[in-house]
Design an enzyme around this catalytic site. Structure first.
Site, PDB file in Angstrom:
ATOM      1  N   MET A  15       0.837  -1.202   0.000  1.00  0.00           N
ATOM      2  CA  MET A  15       0.000   0.000   0.000  1.00  0.00           C
ATOM      3  C   MET A  15       0.876   1.257   0.000  1.00  0.00           C
ATOM      4  O   MET A  15       0.415   2.348   0.321  1.00  0.00           O
ATOM      5  CB  MET A  15      -0.922   0.004   1.220  1.00  0.00           C
ATOM      6  CG  MET A  15      -1.891  -1.178   1.213  1.00  0.00           C
ATOM      7  SD  MET A  15      -3.387  -0.871   2.142  1.00  0.00           S
ATOM      8  CE  MET A  15      -2.706  -0.584   3.759  1.00  0.00           C
ATOM      9  N   LEU A  18       6.578   2.997   1.818  1.00  0.00           N
ATOM     10  CA  LEU A  18       7.494   1.861   1.927  1.00  0.00           C
ATOM     11  C   LEU A  18       8.590   2.074   2.973  1.00  0.00           C
ATOM     12  O   LEU A  18       9.084   3.184   3.154  1.00  0.00           O
ATOM     13  CB  LEU A  18       8.126   1.580   0.558  1.00  0.00           C
ATOM     14  CG  LEU A  18       7.132   1.300  -0.571  1.00  0.00           C
ATOM     15  CD1 LEU A  18       7.880   0.987  -1.871  1.00  0.00           C
ATOM     16  CD2 LEU A  18       6.185   0.161  -0.219  1.00  0.00           C
ATOM     17  N   HIS A  22       9.124  -3.623   3.551  1.00  0.00           N
ATOM     18  CA  HIS A  22       8.697  -3.804   2.152  1.00  0.00           C
ATOM     19  C   HIS A  22       9.893  -4.108   1.253  1.00  0.00           C
ATOM     20  O   HIS A  22       9.824  -4.954   0.361  1.00  0.00           O
ATOM     21  CB  HIS A  22       8.029  -2.531   1.631  1.00  0.00           C
ATOM     22  CG  HIS A  22       6.786  -2.128   2.370  1.00  0.00           C
ATOM     23  ND1 HIS A  22       6.736  -1.020   3.177  1.00  0.00           N
ATOM     24  CD2 HIS A  22       5.554  -2.682   2.419  1.00  0.00           C
ATOM     25  CE1 HIS A  22       5.517  -0.903   3.687  1.00  0.00           C
ATOM     26  NE2 HIS A  22       4.783  -1.897   3.257  1.00  0.00           N
ATOM     27  N   GLY A 132       4.586 -10.498   3.741  1.00  0.00           N
ATOM     28  CA  GLY A 132       5.318 -10.478   5.007  1.00  0.00           C
ATOM     29  C   GLY A 132       4.645 -11.282   6.106  1.00  0.00           C
ATOM     30  O   GLY A 132       3.420 -11.271   6.230  1.00  0.00           O
ATOM     31  N   LYS A 134       4.784 -10.437   8.983  1.00  0.00           N
ATOM     32  CA  LYS A 134       4.243  -9.404   9.884  1.00  0.00           C
ATOM     33  C   LYS A 134       2.720  -9.495   9.945  1.00  0.00           C
ATOM     34  O   LYS A 134       2.118  -9.389  10.996  1.00  0.00           O
ATOM     35  CB  LYS A 134       4.690  -8.034   9.368  1.00  0.00           C
ATOM     36  CG  LYS A 134       3.870  -6.869   9.799  1.00  0.00           C
ATOM     37  CD  LYS A 134       4.476  -6.218  11.007  1.00  0.00           C
ATOM     38  CE  LYS A 134       3.617  -5.151  11.638  1.00  0.00           C
ATOM     39  NZ  LYS A 134       2.833  -4.351  10.743  1.00  0.00           N
ATOM     40  N   SER A 170       6.371  -0.689  10.463  1.00  0.00           N
ATOM     41  CA  SER A 170       5.018  -0.536   9.935  1.00  0.00           C
ATOM     42  C   SER A 170       4.818   0.902   9.482  1.00  0.00           C
ATOM     43  O   SER A 170       5.345   1.833  10.097  1.00  0.00           O
ATOM     44  CB  SER A 170       3.997  -0.874  11.025  1.00  0.00           C
ATOM     45  OG  SER A 170       2.727  -0.345  10.678  1.00  0.00           O
ATOM     46  N   SER A 171       4.051   1.048   8.410  1.00  0.00           N
ATOM     47  CA  SER A 171       3.749   2.397   7.923  1.00  0.00           C
ATOM     48  C   SER A 171       2.975   3.185   8.973  1.00  0.00           C
ATOM     49  O   SER A 171       2.942   4.408   8.930  1.00  0.00           O
ATOM     50  CB  SER A 171       2.912   2.305   6.648  1.00  0.00           C
ATOM     51  OG  SER A 171       3.454   1.349   5.796  1.00  0.00           O
ATOM     52  N   ARG A 172       2.347   2.482   9.895  1.00  0.00           N
ATOM     53  CA  ARG A 172       1.526   3.166  10.899  1.00  0.00           C
ATOM     54  C   ARG A 172       2.323   3.591  12.128  1.00  0.00           C
ATOM     55  O   ARG A 172       1.791   4.314  12.975  1.00  0.00           O
ATOM     56  CB  ARG A 172       0.344   2.298  11.304  1.00  0.00           C
ATOM     57  CG  ARG A 172      -0.678   2.157  10.173  1.00  0.00           C
ATOM     58  CD  ARG A 172      -1.920   1.404  10.596  1.00  0.00           C
ATOM     59  NE  ARG A 172      -2.974   1.472   9.606  1.00  0.00           N
ATOM     60  CZ  ARG A 172      -3.333   0.469   8.794  1.00  0.00           C
ATOM     61  NH1 ARG A 172      -2.708  -0.684   8.841  1.00  0.00           N
ATOM     62  NH2 ARG A 172      -4.315   0.620   7.926  1.00  0.00           N
TER      63      ARG A 172
HETATM   64  P1  AMP Z   1       1.334  -3.031   3.515  1.00  0.00           P
HETATM   65  O1  AMP Z   1       1.893  -2.020   2.594  1.00  0.00           O
HETATM   66  O2  AMP Z   1       1.347  -2.637   4.939  1.00  0.00           O
HETATM   67  O3  AMP Z   1       0.001  -3.580   3.040  1.00  0.00           O
HETATM   68  O4  AMP Z   1       2.311  -4.270   3.443  1.00  0.00           O
HETATM   69  C1  AMP Z   1       2.701  -4.837   2.222  1.00  0.00           C
HETATM   70  C2  AMP Z   1       3.471  -6.092   2.501  1.00  0.00           C
HETATM   71  O5  AMP Z   1       4.611  -5.788   3.299  1.00  0.00           O
HETATM   72  C3  AMP Z   1       2.664  -7.136   3.292  1.00  0.00           C
HETATM   73  O6  AMP Z   1       2.939  -8.413   2.751  1.00  0.00           O
HETATM   74  C4  AMP Z   1       3.202  -6.996   4.681  1.00  0.00           C
HETATM   75  O7  AMP Z   1       3.101  -8.165   5.440  1.00  0.00           O
HETATM   76  C5  AMP Z   1       4.650  -6.650   4.402  1.00  0.00           C
HETATM   77  N1  AMP Z   1       5.275  -5.993   5.553  1.00  0.00           N
HETATM   78  C6  AMP Z   1       4.854  -4.877   6.181  1.00  0.00           C
HETATM   79  N2  AMP Z   1       5.649  -4.600   7.237  1.00  0.00           N
HETATM   80  C7  AMP Z   1       6.602  -5.556   7.266  1.00  0.00           C
HETATM   81  C8  AMP Z   1       7.709  -5.826   8.112  1.00  0.00           C
HETATM   82  N3  AMP Z   1       8.016  -5.061   9.155  1.00  0.00           N
HETATM   83  N4  AMP Z   1       8.468  -6.912   7.834  1.00  0.00           N
HETATM   84  C9  AMP Z   1       8.171  -7.719   6.787  1.00  0.00           C
HETATM   85  N5  AMP Z   1       7.140  -7.517   5.954  1.00  0.00           N
HETATM   86  C10 AMP Z   1       6.362  -6.454   6.183  1.00  0.00           C
END
Ligand code: AMP
Length: 265
Positions: A15, A18, A22, A132, A134, A170-172
């Site tokens: 999303m 990054l 990511h 991930g 995560k 985390s992006s959050r």
């Molecule tokens: P998101 O952009 O948050 O939807 O995440 C996109 C992908 O990145 C998903 O497969 C998440 O599980 C992975 N991801 C997010 N944070 C991490 C992290 N800290 N370590 C590994 N993978 C991650």
């Protein structure tokens, strides 16, 4: 997207906003393929009405540079209208696995995830896709969906990337105040403590859960435990005794951000 002749396509759905987590997925995808596609799409259907869809961080320029420096070959950043044109009415629902954990506090979330991931798989036509650990429940849901719908995509799980103090990236995390950020380290601290307990022979879920709650309450008083579950990593069903492939997963709600973390013992 046309398949590159004789080349394996690796795919990393994101999303945006990054971070190193990511980027580790992109690098892993590179190892498993010849051409890596990264999608950047803040998917409206996976957000609840009171969630942060509108304020979710968006910075395509910065993300594009990060993708490029990590070995991505193509970025797919569609608009919501491209993915959900007027009249859109078909959804993918994965049952069972989506009931508990994040599914319980985010109704409809995994329906949005499964729908957008199936659409992205159809558009990108990857040979392999990296997700991930995560988001452990998301990974289990995607594995289930891929198997159930005979999607010709190899699903690869990638380890959690953490900040130096242990907080899962985390992006959050950027929503946290300084004090909340300091307390957020309690999530990984609690999980590590639980792993030590298990290694020392304490394997009853009830006992381990009680200790986890103690650590979270002590070190993160500003956070409210959303869930704390000890489940089988594939079925996500609760286990009474911790064995191989048991997933300890938790979510803690801070005033501005809900954080998740997990560990497989
Ligand atoms: P998101 O952009 O948050 O939807 O995440 C996109 C992908 O990145 C998903 O497969 C998440 O599980 C992975 N991801 C997010 N944070 C991490 C992290 N800290 N370590 C590994 N993978 C991650």
């Amino acid at each position: 997207m046309r398949k590159k002749r004789g080349k394996r396509i690796g795919f990393v759905p994101t999303m945006g906003a990054l971070h190193q987590g990511h980027l580790s997925l992109i690098r892993l995808a590179r190892k498993h393929s010849d051409f890596v596609v990264v999608s950047i799409f803040v998917n409206p259907t996976q957000f609840g009405p009171k969630e942060d869809f509108k304020k979710y961080p968006r910075n395509l320029k910065k993300d594009a540079a990060l993708c490029q420096s990590s070995g991505a070959n193509l970025i797919f950043a569609p608009s919501p209208e491209e993915i959900y044109p007027k009249g859109f009415s078909t959804y993918v629902t994965v049952e069972g696995l989506t009931q508990g954990l994040c599914g319980a506090s985010r109704p409809g979330h995994f329906k949005g995830v499964a729908t957008v991931v199936s659409k992205l798989f159809n558009i990108v036509q990857p040979d392999a896709a990296v997700f991930g650990q995560k988001d452990a429940q998301q990974l289990a849901v995607i594995r289930r969906m891929t198997a159930d719908l005979d999607l010709p995509v190899k699903i690869i799980g990638a380890p959690i990337v953490r900040e130096p103090d242990g907080l899962a990236m985390s992006s959050r995390n950027r929503y946290l105040s300084l004090e909340e950020r300091q307390q957020a380290v309690a999530l990984s601290r609690a999980l590590n403590m639980a792993q030590r307990l298990v290694k020392s022979g304490k394997r009853e879920s009830g006992i381990v859960k009680r200790e986890l709650i103690k650590v979270l309450k002590h070190y993160a008083p500003l956070g409210k435990i959303d869930y704390l579950e000890i489940v089988d990593n594939a079925t996500l069903k609760p286990v009474k005794v911790i064995q191989k492939n048991t997933l300890l997963a938790l979510a803690v709600k801070f005033p501005r951000a809900r954080l998740i973390d997990n560990i497989i013992v």
